[in-house]
Design a protein around this motif. Structure first.
Motif, PDB file in Angstrom:
ATOM      1  N   LEU A 133       0.813  -1.213   0.000  1.00  0.00           N
ATOM      2  CA  LEU A 133       0.000   0.000   0.000  1.00  0.00           C
ATOM      3  C   LEU A 133       0.857   1.279   0.000  1.00  0.00           C
ATOM      4  O   LEU A 133       0.668   2.144  -0.852  1.00  0.00           O
ATOM      5  N   VAL A 138      -9.665   8.718   3.401  1.00  0.00           N
ATOM      6  CA  VAL A 138     -10.396   8.574   2.135  1.00  0.00           C
ATOM      7  C   VAL A 138     -11.847   8.231   2.429  1.00  0.00           C
ATOM      8  O   VAL A 138     -12.129   7.342   3.228  1.00  0.00           O
ATOM      9  N   SER A 153     -16.149  10.154   2.246  1.00  0.00           N
ATOM     10  CA  SER A 153     -16.917  11.383   2.028  1.00  0.00           C
ATOM     11  C   SER A 153     -16.241  12.588   2.671  1.00  0.00           C
ATOM     12  O   SER A 153     -16.257  13.690   2.118  1.00  0.00           O
ATOM     13  N   HIS A 154     -15.662  12.369   3.844  1.00  0.00           N
ATOM     14  CA  HIS A 154     -15.020  13.493   4.544  1.00  0.00           C
ATOM     15  C   HIS A 154     -13.853  14.057   3.722  1.00  0.00           C
ATOM     16  O   HIS A 154     -13.536  15.220   3.814  1.00  0.00           O
ATOM     17  N   MET A 183      -7.514   4.135   1.859  1.00  0.00           N
ATOM     18  CA  MET A 183      -7.884   4.415   3.252  1.00  0.00           C
ATOM     19  C   MET A 183      -6.696   4.152   4.175  1.00  0.00           C
ATOM     20  O   MET A 183      -5.753   3.457   3.814  1.00  0.00           O
ATOM     21  N   ASP A 203     -14.975   7.343  10.413  1.00  0.00           N
ATOM     22  CA  ASP A 203     -14.885   6.318  11.466  1.00  0.00           C
ATOM     23  C   ASP A 203     -14.431   4.971  10.894  1.00  0.00           C
ATOM     24  O   ASP A 203     -13.837   4.155  11.610  1.00  0.00           O
ATOM     25  N   GLY A 204     -14.640   4.734   9.605  1.00  0.00           N
ATOM     26  CA  GLY A 204     -14.124   3.510   8.984  1.00  0.00           C
ATOM     27  C   GLY A 204     -12.602   3.538   8.930  1.00  0.00           C
ATOM     28  O   GLY A 204     -11.931   2.624   9.422  1.00  0.00           O
ATOM     29  N   GLY A 205     -12.052   4.585   8.381  1.00  0.00           N
ATOM     30  CA  GLY A 205     -10.598   4.710   8.268  1.00  0.00           C
ATOM     31  C   GLY A 205      -9.928   4.762   9.629  1.00  0.00           C
ATOM     32  O   GLY A 205      -8.868   4.158   9.833  1.00  0.00           O
ATOM     33  N   MET A 265      -9.007   1.588  11.107  1.00  0.00           N
ATOM     34  CA  MET A 265      -7.923   0.842  10.455  1.00  0.00           C
ATOM     35  C   MET A 265      -6.557   1.128  11.074  1.00  0.00           C
ATOM     36  O   MET A 265      -5.660   0.301  10.971  1.00  0.00           O
ATOM     37  N   ASP A 286     -20.277   8.272  11.306  1.00  0.00           N
ATOM     38  CA  ASP A 286     -21.601   7.995  10.726  1.00  0.00           C
ATOM     39  C   ASP A 286     -21.879   6.497  10.656  1.00  0.00           C
ATOM     40  O   ASP A 286     -22.834   6.069  10.014  1.00  0.00           O
ATOM     41  N   SER A 302     -20.753   4.210   8.999  1.00  0.00           N
ATOM     42  CA  SER A 302     -20.865   3.620   7.656  1.00  0.00           C
ATOM     43  C   SER A 302     -19.656   4.001   6.815  1.00  0.00           C
ATOM     44  O   SER A 302     -18.976   4.992   7.098  1.00  0.00           O
ATOM     45  N   TYR A 303     -19.436   3.182   5.801  1.00  0.00           N
ATOM     46  CA  TYR A 303     -18.514   3.574   4.740  1.00  0.00           C
ATOM     47  C   TYR A 303     -19.333   4.481   3.833  1.00  0.00           C
ATOM     48  O   TYR A 303     -19.832   4.060   2.783  1.00  0.00           O
ATOM     49  N   LEU A 337     -19.123   6.967   1.777  1.00  0.00           N
ATOM     50  CA  LEU A 337     -18.921   7.245   0.349  1.00  0.00           C
ATOM     51  C   LEU A 337     -19.412   6.057  -0.493  1.00  0.00           C
ATOM     52  O   LEU A 337     -19.992   6.234  -1.569  1.00  0.00           O
ATOM     53  N   ILE A 338     -19.232   4.866   0.039  1.00  0.00           N
ATOM     54  CA  ILE A 338     -19.645   3.664  -0.688  1.00  0.00           C
ATOM     55  C   ILE A 338     -21.166   3.507  -0.592  1.00  0.00           C
ATOM     56  O   ILE A 338     -21.831   3.084  -1.539  1.00  0.00           O
ATOM     57  N   PHE A 393     -21.799  -0.168   9.740  1.00  0.00           N
ATOM     58  CA  PHE A 393     -21.205  -0.972  10.818  1.00  0.00           C
ATOM     59  C   PHE A 393     -21.604  -0.370  12.152  1.00  0.00           C
ATOM     60  O   PHE A 393     -22.125   0.749  12.221  1.00  0.00           O
ATOM     61  N   TYR A 429     -23.942  14.472   3.400  1.00  0.00           N
ATOM     62  CA  TYR A 429     -22.920  14.530   2.346  1.00  0.00           C
ATOM     63  C   TYR A 429     -23.578  14.563   0.969  1.00  0.00           C
ATOM     64  O   TYR A 429     -23.075  15.203   0.045  1.00  0.00           O
TER      65      TYR A 429
HETATM   66  C1  LIG Z   1      -7.766   0.545   1.555  1.00  0.00           C
HETATM   67  C2  LIG Z   1      -9.082   0.896   0.924  1.00  0.00           C
HETATM   68  N1  LIG Z   1     -10.125   0.050   1.027  1.00  0.00           N
HETATM   69  C3  LIG Z   1     -11.326   0.372   0.476  1.00  0.00           C
HETATM   70  C4  LIG Z   1     -11.497   1.555  -0.180  1.00  0.00           C
HETATM   71  C5  LIG Z   1     -12.854   1.903  -0.818  1.00  0.00           C
HETATM   72  N2  LIG Z   1     -13.440   3.026  -0.040  1.00  0.00           N
HETATM   73  C6  LIG Z   1     -13.326   4.294  -0.449  1.00  0.00           C
HETATM   74  S1  LIG Z   1     -14.053   5.359   0.559  1.00  0.00           S
HETATM   75  C7  LIG Z   1     -14.569   4.160   1.586  1.00  0.00           C
HETATM   76  C8  LIG Z   1     -15.389   4.494   2.810  1.00  0.00           C
HETATM   77  C9  LIG Z   1     -14.596   5.094   3.924  1.00  0.00           C
HETATM   78  O1  LIG Z   1     -15.397   5.133   5.082  1.00  0.00           O
HETATM   79  P1  LIG Z   1     -15.031   6.092   6.271  1.00  0.00           P
HETATM   80  O2  LIG Z   1     -13.603   6.010   6.612  1.00  0.00           O
HETATM   81  O3  LIG Z   1     -15.972   5.861   7.403  1.00  0.00           O
HETATM   82  O4  LIG Z   1     -15.255   7.521   5.639  1.00  0.00           O
HETATM   83  P2  LIG Z   1     -16.630   8.176   5.122  1.00  0.00           P
HETATM   84  O5  LIG Z   1     -16.818   7.785   3.692  1.00  0.00           O
HETATM   85  O6  LIG Z   1     -17.736   7.644   5.980  1.00  0.00           O
HETATM   86  O7  LIG Z   1     -16.401   9.641   5.270  1.00  0.00           O
HETATM   87  C10 LIG Z   1     -14.171   2.903   1.118  1.00  0.00           C
HETATM   88  C11 LIG Z   1     -14.484   1.623   1.794  1.00  0.00           C
HETATM   89  C12 LIG Z   1     -10.366   2.391  -0.294  1.00  0.00           C
HETATM   90  N3  LIG Z   1     -10.413   3.542  -0.967  1.00  0.00           N
HETATM   91  N4  LIG Z   1      -9.206   2.060   0.299  1.00  0.00           N
END
Ligand SMILES: Cc1ncc(C[n+]2csc(CCOP(=O)(O)OP(=O)(O)O)c2C)c(N)n1
Length: 536
Positions: free
Chosen positions: A82, A380, A382-383, A408, A433-435, A438, A460, A462-463, A465-466, A482, A532
């Motif tokens: 990565l 990475v 929506s934020h 991410m 909150d997803g990132g 990690m 939020d 959730s992922y 943006l997805i 989640f 968003y």
């Molecule tokens: C390593 C990696 N895995 C999957 C993705 C696909 N992806 C892009 S944005 C995203 C959602 C991120 O969620 P979060 O961190 O909660 O941020 P939010 O979109 O909620 O602001 C995902 C899964 C990616 N870009 N990088």
């Protein structure tokens, strides 16, 4: 008496001005780590190799040198894919060194054996095994490869056996050969290209200058002066945010897939002259860069060596010098005013907001609380779109996101690397909150190594943006949400203060307090993914 290959490697790094190496050890690199210590190069012990690579790359780019990451062989080295890919696509100079199984091990020895050099060759500008014979040559070459434009990655291996062999003192890269590689190709005549540009601008009613990753921050002053003196409308890609002052009147917005992208694409369509100054399509997630008639002003090839056909490279400093010696060939009365107006309105349109903190208020509260030299990193999601479009960057190299790779788990590690590179500048990491889940364990690293920064976690569950993409494709909601992990408790578990708020004033005050006291702080901010939707 001669030195070992490990000692020679460490000395070459120290002599190149490398003060820190980021990584996570294994038995096979302990000798090199010890030699680095003896050579005065600190080892920043991290909790995942991928995070170490990202932190190193940002640290390096801010210091104007390659970042260095060191890992063990096998699994540790495999975790480098990565950061090496990120470095390759996002032009961040990164030298990765890992251990490797010695060449003279029995052929039947397959434990932890991976074809690392082959695996990383496609995303690296230079890959090589360090040996006792070649160490004096390959380490300087690898460092130079990272810093030649476009910046990128180099990957070296050093086996534990080779590390102990006496280095061949007679073989070193000649300085000239290494310097030569670091110099970008410049073919075009800057005066002639400036004259062409003046001719095009003379006829243009709505010119728009698009600045991208191929611009050297050293040219920021001349670039700003040209744009300001000539009153030229300008847009930037996210990775060069701050190269121009985004609070200035001629700033139109951020292109390359951030929030308000439809509006920005309309602005591009409305322009009658597009000047791509260092514009690199690696940041653009749609195809307008190939469809619109862009007048490219590039001084090096774009990422991957790909450049628009027939474009002659030209020295940016020289062409800016020639342009500054000229008078503006026309006047333009804020031809993108309506787009600029709409962009501002989007941020402040709270009608129908969901009751959690309006994303626009988060950006505005933080921007009011933090000084212009603050370094902002995003993860990475929506934020990233939110901050990428609306954070008002004012100074070069103050905004960091993964936008070529868009990987991410970038934001928090980038903040750590940035804070170590610029200990006197406040650093803010804006993550989802997803990132955050990690790599939030690196908050402990930041505390341990004395690199405090503020992290805002947009919560939020959730992922998002997805989730928005799923909605956009008219698919049923499926596996993008989640459960909550308590951000505040995660921070506290890592020895960092945490708080949760939905109040912009409290957000601003807490941020300012943490910066003034030079303390780390994690702020959880509940947001709604649906808000968003209104910004994209
Ligand atoms: C390593 C990696 N895995 C999957 C993705 C696909 N992806 C892009 S944005 C995203 C959602 C991120 O969620 P979060 O961190 O909660 O941020 P939010 O979109 O909620 O602001 C995902 C899964 C990616 N870009 N990088």
């Amino acid at each position: 008496m001669g030195v070992t290959t490990a000692a020679a490697t460490a000395r070459l790094l120290a002599d190149a001005g490398i003060e820190r190496v980021f990584g996570l050890p294994g038995g096979e690199i302990l000798v090199l780590m010890d030699e680095l210590r003896r050579a005065g190069v600190d080892f920043v012990l991290m909790r995942h190799e991928s995070n170490a690579g990202i932190a190193a790359a940002v640290h390096g780019k801010l210091r104007g040198q390659p970042g260095v990451v060191l890992t063990t062989l096998g699994p540790g080295a495999a975790n480098l894919m990565l950061p090496l890919s990120s470095s390759y696509l996002d032009q961040e100079p990164l030298l990765a060194i890992s251990a490797q199984i010695p060449d003279d091990f029995p052929a039947s020895h397959t434990h932890q054996l991976l074809p690392l050099v082959d695996a990383y060759r496609p995303v690296s500008k230079y890959v090589e095994k360090i040996t006792a014979r070649n160490v004096g040559e390959v380490v300087p070459r690898a460092l130079a490869a990272c810093m030649s434009r476009p910046f990128g990655a180099a990957y070296l291996t050093l086996s534990a056996r080779e590390a102990l062999k006496p280095a061949d003192a007679d073989r070193g890269a000649t300085a000239a050969a290494v310097d030569g590689e670091a110099r970008p190709m410049r073919q075009g005549n800057a005066r002639q290209r400036a004259r062409e540009l003046v001719g095009l601008l003379e006829k243009a009613k709505r010119p728009l200058v698009l600045i991208g990753l191929g611009i050297d921050p050293a040219n920021a002053k001349a670039l700003r002066q040209w744009l300001d003196d000539w009153d030229l409308p300008v847009a930037v890609t996210p990775k060069v945010k701050g190269i121009v002052d985004e609070t200035a009147e001629n700033f139109v917005g951020v292109v390359g897939g951030m929030a308000a992208d439809g509006l920005m694409c309309d602005a591009l369509e409305a322009a009658d002259l597009l000047i791509g100054f260092g514009l690199d399509p690696v940041e653009i997630d749609s195809t307008w860069h190939a469809e619109l008639p862009i007048h490219w002003i590039l001084e090096g090839s774009n990422v991957g060596g790909i450049g628009p056909a027939g474009t002659q490279l030209v020295d940016h400093a020289q062409i800016l010098d020639a342009l500054l010696g000229d008078r503006p060939p026309a006047t333009w009365r804020a031809p993108f005013r309506e787009f600029q107006q709409k962009r501002r309105e989007l941020l402040n349109d709270r009608s129908g907001a969901s009751g959690t903190m309006w994303p626009g208020d988060i950006v505005q509260a933080l921007a009011a609380a933090l000084p212009p030299e603050t370094i902002v990193t995003t993860d990475v999601g929506s934020h990233k779109y939110l901050f990428g479009q609306f954070w008002p960057s004012r100074q070069p190299q103050t905004f960091w996101m993964s936008n070529g790779l868009s990987g991410m788990a970038y934001g928090l590690s980038a903040a750590l690397g940035a804070r170590l590179a610029r200990p006197d500048v406040p650093v803010l990491a804006a993550v989802g909150d997803g990132g955050f889940s990690m790599n939030c364990q690196e908050l402990e690293t930041a505390e341990r190594v004395g690199a405090p920064f503020v992290t805002v976690v947009l919560e939020d569950c959730s992922y998002s943006l997805i989730k928005l993409s799923q909605e956009g494709k008219h698919l049923a909601p499926y596996r993008v949400d989640f459960g909550p992990i308590d951000t505040v408790k995660m921070a506290e578990a890592c020895g960092v203060d945490g708080l949760r708020t939905t109040n912009p004033d409290e957000l601003a005050a807490a941020t300012k307090r943490a910066v003034d006291r030079r303390r780390s702080l994690v702020i959880g901010i509940p947001v709604s993914y649906a808000d968003y939707r209104r910004l994209f």
